[in-house]
Design an enzyme around this catalytic site. Sequence first.
Site, PDB file in Angstrom:
ATOM      1  CE  LYS A  56      -3.585  -2.523   2.469  1.00  0.00           C
ATOM      2  NZ  LYS A  56      -4.124  -2.886   3.795  1.00  0.00           N
ATOM      3  CD  GLN A 100      -2.983  -4.694   6.813  1.00  0.00           C
ATOM      4  OE1 GLN A 100      -3.032  -3.671   6.149  1.00  0.00           O
ATOM      5  NE2 GLN A 100      -3.393  -5.859   6.345  1.00  0.00           N
ATOM      6  CG  ASP A 123     -10.034  -0.908   4.786  1.00  0.00           C
ATOM      7  OD1 ASP A 123      -9.559  -1.073   3.647  1.00  0.00           O
ATOM      8  OD2 ASP A 123      -9.435  -1.234   5.825  1.00  0.00           O
TER       9      ASP A 123
END
Length: 299
Positions: A56, A100, A123
């Site tokens: 990312k 995460q 997200d």
Amino acid sequence: MAATTKLIDGNQIAKEVREELREKIERLKQEHGVTPCLSVILVGDRGDSATYVRMKQRNAELLGMAFRLVSRPTDVTQDELLQLVDELNEDPLVHGLIVQLPLPAHIDEAAVVTRVAYNKDVDGFHATNMGNLALKGREALFEPCTARGVLELLRRSNVTIRGRNAVVVGRSNIVGIPTALLLLHENATVTICHSQTDDLPAKVATADILVAAVGRARFIEASWLKPGVVVIDVGTNSVPDATKKTGYSLVGDVDFQSAVEQNIPSLITPVPGGVGPMTVAILLQNTVKSAYRFAGQKL
């Protein structure tokens, strides 16, 4: 004679998305002095999580975005983690925030993830965003990245969705349910299948568009597929492979080799190189969208 199955190149489509974002990022910097910033909270020292975060970071920085990694040790307390989320929620320079996963066993994942402000929830997992996605006439600030990635693969491959029978195999909050909702928004007739579905092969056989998201290697057999179906395979499963240096290969939820050898699907995503690259591209797209919103602009 059946037409030859064509592959949907997720790497190429993700590259197109990133190049479009590069122009939008530069414009935001030049016209408004804003650099889109994605912040990731990483807890512990899991190698797989660190790898995902580095991917990312690399993609974000290549586009000229800011990336802020905030690491905490495995023994961080839940209160400390929630306080950190609150601080990043309030930071005006952070436009997208993700935690995460997975988190250590002593941490309540749901409590931490839902603490992320819905207007920074790139997200797309916050209940407010998921709820708005489910309601007709409402718009979520962010849609879950993999689900939106599936729709982008279809759209950019010129697949007609309106009026088609779409079958989604899998009902997870991250992929199955939001993908079904997005297909519904595009006026597909949607069937969601799962572990309790009766006669799954018969349901799959009705699909003009099949989205496989069960996480079981080659679970969906080629014989279940209707000729000409468009297959989006979200599954990423490792299977033993002595020919590989790693000792394993990655395969999808659909028996790709058999389906392609028989030219059953009209289009199909490979694994790897299909849906996976799109998930990261959409995460960056959501972050840029958020930065535009914070700047009082629309992407």
